[in-house]
Design an enzyme around this catalytic site. Sequence first.
Site, PDB file in Angstrom:
ATOM      1  CG  LEU A 104      -0.163  -3.763   1.591  1.00 52.14           C
ATOM      2  CD1 LEU A 104      -0.177  -5.189   2.107  1.00 52.14           C
ATOM      3  CD2 LEU A 104       1.183  -3.168   1.233  1.00 52.14           C
ATOM      4  NE  ARG A 105      -8.840  -2.459  -2.271  1.00 53.80           N
ATOM      5  CZ  ARG A 105      -9.211  -3.451  -2.234  1.00 53.80           C
ATOM      6  NH1 ARG A 105      -8.963  -4.333  -3.229  1.00 53.80           N
ATOM      7  NH2 ARG A 105     -10.138  -3.799  -1.261  1.00 53.80           N
ATOM      8  CB  ALA A 106      -2.113   2.153  -3.601  1.00 54.26           C
TER       9      ALA A 106
END
Length: 345
Positions: free
Chosen positions: A282-284
């Site tokens: 999810l970091r992107a």
Amino acid sequence: MRSVVRPVFPFSAIVGQDDMKLALICAALDPSIGGVLVLGDRGTGKSTAIRALAALLPPMRAIVDCRYACDPADEDSWCTECRERPANTAPKDRAIPVPVVDLPLGVTEDRVVGALDLERALSQGVKAFEPGLLARANRGFLYIDEVNLLEDHLVDLLIDVAASGENLVEREGLSVRHPARFVLIGSGNPEEGELRPQLLDRFGLSVDIKTPTVLADRIEVIKRRDEFERDKAAFIAKWKKADDQLRRRLVAGRKRLSGMVIPDEVLESTAKLCMQLGTDGLRAELTLMRAARALACFEQADSVAESHLRRVATAALRHRLRRDPLDESGSGARIDRAIEEALGS
Ligand SMILES: [Zn+2]
């Protein structure tokens, strides 16, 4: 801690390099974006830009006498010493420049994390902690030039501290824990060494900078540099108005951050784009969303638009793409294509 104030080349006077300037401004506006990686040839003004950014930032309030410059307004983030202050004495605070700390290659681990204060140990028999660079960087920026050449054990250490926001020192009979929240700024030449994926992941944004290829730009770069070298004070004075204006926009942008609206369609586009590119985790998505929001705030928009998303997509995603052995086109080109496929042209 003594600091020598050196005249700094004004941020506004940097010719071109718009991607880098935008990324630095977004990261300064919202530190939760998580740092900027600047990649490019030597002599493209990477360090100049980072020092210029530091001079541009509005000062911050810090508790007087605190070695970690704790924020008087954020009790949750205080160090042990600030917490242990008697409750009836409100801490005094003062305005200080946002720290920008250099982490030089070849630095010892002691110097980075802090160590036993030997002088006090020997002269007074006291086990006192001498804070290191991570302590000085708290609430500011930690700058590593040639980050790709950093030794592995320091890389591991930075990954840990950057993730937890705390520096834990347990050595020489010391046990110290202190806040170490900083925005990591790295620069390097990718041809001289690869960055480990875990470290890459700690940078919210990454930008490529190149020597300008337009003749007029190159001439302008030389002219301004020469003018600065000949009379630094006059050059800084000449650009002061532009820098002041930029600083005001940054402050105004920060104020908008908490109320900025992100419409569902924009979130949907964010997710679509990341799916199209196959980025992990999810970091992107989170970084892309935060960067688009910071840009919208900086530009005083009422809500985040898809246009903001498009403009920060390359910086937020480029370093998160998995290698595709069948696709030799550059990461920038892959993102452009994904934007077109996911969001239309
Ligand atoms: Zn403190």
